[in-house]
Design a protein around this motif. Structure first.
Motif, mmCIF file in Angstrom:
data_model
loop_
_atom_site.group_PDB
_atom_site.id
_atom_site.type_symbol
_atom_site.label_atom_id
_atom_site.label_comp_id
_atom_site.label_asym_id
_atom_site.label_seq_id
_atom_site.Cartn_x
_atom_site.Cartn_y
_atom_site.Cartn_z
ATOM 1 N N THR A 93 0.870 -1.172 0.000
ATOM 2 C CA THR A 93 0.000 0.000 0.000
ATOM 3 C C THR A 93 0.907 1.221 0.000
ATOM 4 O O THR A 93 1.769 1.356 0.866
ATOM 5 C CB THR A 93 -0.897 0.012 1.250
ATOM 6 O OG1 THR A 93 -1.700 -1.168 1.254
ATOM 7 C CG2 THR A 93 -1.788 1.250 1.255
ATOM 8 N N GLN A 94 0.732 2.091 -0.970
ATOM 9 C CA GLN A 94 1.676 3.187 -1.177
ATOM 10 C C GLN A 94 1.246 4.429 -0.387
ATOM 11 O O GLN A 94 0.511 5.291 -0.875
ATOM 12 C CB GLN A 94 1.793 3.499 -2.671
ATOM 13 C CG GLN A 94 2.251 2.328 -3.517
ATOM 14 C CD GLN A 94 3.671 1.895 -3.197
ATOM 15 O OE1 GLN A 94 4.445 2.634 -2.580
ATOM 16 N NE2 GLN A 94 4.046 0.688 -3.615
ATOM 17 N N TRP A 95 1.731 4.517 0.856
ATOM 18 C CA TRP A 95 1.362 5.619 1.740
ATOM 19 C C TRP A 95 1.898 6.968 1.261
ATOM 20 O O TRP A 95 1.387 8.016 1.652
ATOM 21 C CB TRP A 95 1.869 5.345 3.160
ATOM 22 C CG TRP A 95 1.096 4.294 3.885
ATOM 23 C CD1 TRP A 95 1.059 2.952 3.603
ATOM 24 C CD2 TRP A 95 0.226 4.480 5.004
ATOM 25 N NE1 TRP A 95 0.234 2.301 4.488
ATOM 26 C CE2 TRP A 95 -0.280 3.213 5.365
ATOM 27 C CE3 TRP A 95 -0.147 5.592 5.755
ATOM 28 C CZ2 TRP A 95 -1.161 3.035 6.434
ATOM 29 C CZ3 TRP A 95 -1.024 5.415 6.817
ATOM 30 C CH2 TRP A 95 -1.524 4.157 7.145
ATOM 31 N N GLN A 96 2.918 6.968 0.423
ATOM 32 C CA GLN A 96 3.470 8.230 -0.089
ATOM 33 C C GLN A 96 2.860 8.644 -1.422
ATOM 34 O O GLN A 96 3.274 9.633 -2.027
ATOM 35 C CB GLN A 96 4.997 8.105 -0.231
ATOM 36 C CG GLN A 96 5.713 7.631 1.014
ATOM 37 C CD GLN A 96 5.370 8.452 2.247
ATOM 38 O OE1 GLN A 96 5.378 9.681 2.200
ATOM 39 N NE2 GLN A 96 5.083 7.775 3.356
ATOM 40 N N PHE A 117 -4.743 8.099 7.737
ATOM 41 C CA PHE A 117 -4.113 9.359 8.160
ATOM 42 C C PHE A 117 -2.800 9.492 7.405
ATOM 43 O O PHE A 117 -2.277 8.509 6.875
ATOM 44 C CB PHE A 117 -3.853 9.362 9.677
ATOM 45 C CG PHE A 117 -3.229 8.076 10.162
ATOM 46 C CD1 PHE A 117 -1.870 7.835 10.015
ATOM 47 C CD2 PHE A 117 -4.007 7.093 10.759
ATOM 48 C CE1 PHE A 117 -1.294 6.652 10.441
ATOM 49 C CE2 PHE A 117 -3.431 5.896 11.193
ATOM 50 C CZ PHE A 117 -2.077 5.681 11.030
ATOM 51 N N PRO A 118 -2.219 10.686 7.328
ATOM 52 C CA PRO A 118 -0.935 10.827 6.637
ATOM 53 C C PRO A 118 0.171 10.062 7.353
ATOM 54 O O PRO A 118 0.133 9.882 8.577
ATOM 55 C CB PRO A 118 -0.658 12.340 6.702
ATOM 56 C CG PRO A 118 -1.950 12.975 7.086
ATOM 57 C CD PRO A 118 -2.725 11.961 7.852
ATOM 58 N N SER A 119 1.146 9.630 6.599
ATOM 59 C CA SER A 119 2.347 9.012 7.176
ATOM 60 C C SER A 119 3.535 9.448 6.342
ATOM 61 O O SER A 119 4.186 8.653 5.658
ATOM 62 C CB SER A 119 2.223 7.485 7.194
ATOM 63 O OG SER A 119 3.309 6.898 7.869
ATOM 64 N N ASN A 120 3.800 10.740 6.395
ATOM 65 C CA ASN A 120 4.760 11.351 5.475
ATOM 66 C C ASN A 120 6.210 11.072 5.849
ATOM 67 O O ASN A 120 6.538 10.820 7.017
ATOM 68 C CB ASN A 120 4.554 12.863 5.446
ATOM 69 C CG ASN A 120 3.248 13.241 4.780
ATOM 70 O OD1 ASN A 120 2.841 12.623 3.810
ATOM 71 N ND2 ASN A 120 2.582 14.248 5.313
ATOM 72 N N LYS A 136 3.146 11.433 11.371
ATOM 73 C CA LYS A 136 1.945 11.478 10.541
ATOM 74 C C LYS A 136 2.033 12.666 9.585
ATOM 75 O O LYS A 136 2.416 12.532 8.445
ATOM 76 C CB LYS A 136 0.690 11.538 11.427
ATOM 77 C CG LYS A 136 0.340 10.187 12.077
ATOM 78 C CD LYS A 136 -1.056 10.216 12.668
ATOM 79 C CE LYS A 136 -1.495 8.822 13.088
ATOM 80 N NZ LYS A 136 -0.970 8.428 14.405
ATOM 81 N N TRP A 137 1.707 13.848 10.071
ATOM 82 C CA TRP A 137 1.502 14.996 9.178
ATOM 83 C C TRP A 137 2.728 15.897 9.064
ATOM 84 O O TRP A 137 2.715 16.872 8.321
ATOM 85 C CB TRP A 137 0.304 15.792 9.698
ATOM 86 C CG TRP A 137 -0.439 16.593 8.677
ATOM 87 C CD1 TRP A 137 -0.283 16.587 7.323
ATOM 88 C CD2 TRP A 137 -1.488 17.530 8.950
ATOM 89 N NE1 TRP A 137 -1.160 17.462 6.730
ATOM 90 C CE2 TRP A 137 -1.912 18.047 7.710
ATOM 91 C CE3 TRP A 137 -2.106 17.979 10.104
ATOM 92 C CZ2 TRP A 137 -2.927 18.997 7.606
ATOM 93 C CZ3 TRP A 137 -3.116 18.918 9.996
ATOM 94 C CH2 TRP A 137 -3.523 19.417 8.767
#
Length: 472
Positions: free
Chosen positions: A70-73, A81-84, A300-301
């Motif tokens: 799963t491509q969180w970026q 939620f973001p996972s930058n 996260k953000w």
């Protein structure tokens, strides 16, 4: 692997990461077309009998592992939620691995301990937190944990210790303790109550208002009822930005009640607390001046790669009382004199990674201005998207949206909402997650990926609206 091979492969891998983040990740599906067991079936069942080349490992990474992630970026990632991540934080993580040290006590790594304390104070200043949480205050201070789940647990353990005068360490008796949260609180809250020995029967789920926020009057009534029953209210969690709906509990009002009854107040701002880096969003800190502990996630953000959770307390003595165990092999003159912090006493694990390094790298090389710009862009995009949704006859907005989360439901009911989520995810419009609010099925749109631009949101909305139109 020799030092020379390490240099070569390391350089090649950094190049690979940079190319992937700038171009490759957007070419992947945000969620893979795969079924359980597909990835394992492509890999050998047994370990190799002889060493393989690094090139062979990288080939399998590119052909099997990455397409199955799963491509969180991904710029079309609108789920959970973001996972930058950012380049400085990646390099800080690499340097931490390369140094290979343990930050369990000042004596095991003095510079790592003191850098961690400094990073908590830097972030304390940047987020505009109350003075009582700063390391230089009389009783406060902070530590980097792995996740907000860990922070919630250690806050609960400190509260348990304080409520029993420390006796719980010897007896383990928690049968008289009772805690409070809402149904919107993160699942880690219930897990913490289980691990801490409180049990779910001693958790009071406080009713919420129309905006999914805790009702102070209901909290006060529950506390009074428990006191009358001979129980000891010891812990309450208020959420500043719940995962499902981004609800903000009224911490100022809850804090007054908690303080009157000596109930530990823990504020969980894991997802949204980083918004306070932008001064106009400092309202997310309302009520912290009376809180006993607070947590938020740079992973996260903010763009600090996982894992990096910040935890502060205004009562370090309770935290240390609950968690400190001192075998002879860990004793040091510095810690015993009180002149140094041993972070092993500030969390569950003894061994600890050098997480402060990636935060230090990022703040020194990029500062907060790029982060503030990203936060503002994501909030503005969410508000713009909300305007489009509000004008669509087939969709409803079902929760307040002060920051970067929009909760949407189809006007034709739950089946239509669920079908919209399933079709959007299956067709590659983006990746979205489902929740339930007041019994209603809801599509969550979280705008927080570093790579997400207005163009991505416009394309996503056009395609999502078209699917919704086709269902009406």
């Amino acid at each position: 692997m020799t030092p020379e091979e390490f240099r070569k492969h390391g350089h090649d891998m950094v190049d690979w990461i940079a190319e992937f983040l700038e171009h490759g990740v957007a070419e992947q599906r945000v969620f893979p077309e795969t079924k359980p067991g597909d990835i394992r079936a492509q890999l050998p069942e047994h370990p190799p009998t002889e060493p393989e080349s690094f090139d062979a490992v990288m080939a399998d990474l590119e052909q099997i592992i990455v397409p199955g992630l799963t491509q969180w970026q991904h710029p079309d990632f609108f789920a959970w939620f973001p996972s930058n991540i950012t380049y400085p934080s990646i390099l800080g993580e690499l340097m931490s691995a390369g140094l290979g040290i343990n930050v369990m006590a000042w004596a095991t790594s003095p510079a790592a301990t003191e850098l961690e304390t400094l990073m908590l104070d830097w972030m304390h200043e940047l987020l505009g937190l109350p003075d009582r949480f700063r390391s230089t205050s009389e009783r406060g201070g902070g530590a980097i944990q792995g996740t907000a789940s860990e922070s919630t647990l250690i806050a609960m353990l400190a509260a348990r210790w304080r409520a029993t005068g420390g006796e719980v360490n010897a007896t383990g008796d928690t049968t008289h303790l009772v805690g409070y949260c809402t149904a919107q609180a993160h699942s880690s809250i219930e897990k913490g109550f289980r691990i801490a020995g409180i049990g779910t029967d001693r958790v009071r789920v406080v009713p919420t208002d129309d905006e999914f926020a805790m009702r102070p009057d209901s909290f006060a009534d529950m506390v009074a009822a428990d006191l009358a029953a001979g129980l000891t209210p010891f812990f309450v969690v208020t959420s500043h930005g719940t995962t499902s709906s981004m609800a903000f509990d009224p911490t100022p009002a809850i804090a007054v009640i908690a303080q009157h009854h000596n109930i530990w107040l823990h504020v969980d701002a894991a997802m949204s607390g980083i918004a306070a880096l932008a001064p106009e969003h400092r309202w997310v800190n309302d009520g912290l001046d009376l809180a006993d502990s607070y947590t938020t996630n740079p992973h996260k953000w903010m763009g600090i790669n996982f894992d990096c959770n910040l935890f502060w307390t205004a009562d370090r003595s309770a935290l240390i009382g609950a968690l400190s165990i001192l075998p002879p092999y860990l004793a040091s003159e510095a810690a015993q004199s009180g002149s140094a912090i041993d972070y092993r006493d500030w969390g569950v694990p003894l061994g600890r990674r050098f997480r402060a390094l990636k935060l230090w790298f990022a703040l020194r090389t990029e500062g907060v201005v790029p982060i503030q710009t990203m936060l503002r862009d994501h909030v503005a995009l969410t508000q713009e998207l909300a305007g489009w949704v509000a004008a669509h006859q087939g969709l409803d907005i079902v929760a307040p949206h002060p920051l970067n989360l929009l909760c949407v439901a189809h006007t034709d009911g739950d089946e239509a909402t669920d079908a919209l989520i399933n079709e959007a995810n299956a067709s590659g419009i983006g990746l979205f997650t489902r929740t339930v609010l007041d019994g209603r099925s809801v599509l969550r749109i979280s705008i927080g990926a570093r790579a997400t631009t207005r163009d991505n949101v416009v394309v996503m909305w056009d395609r999502l609206a078209a699917v919704a139109d086709s269902q009406s």
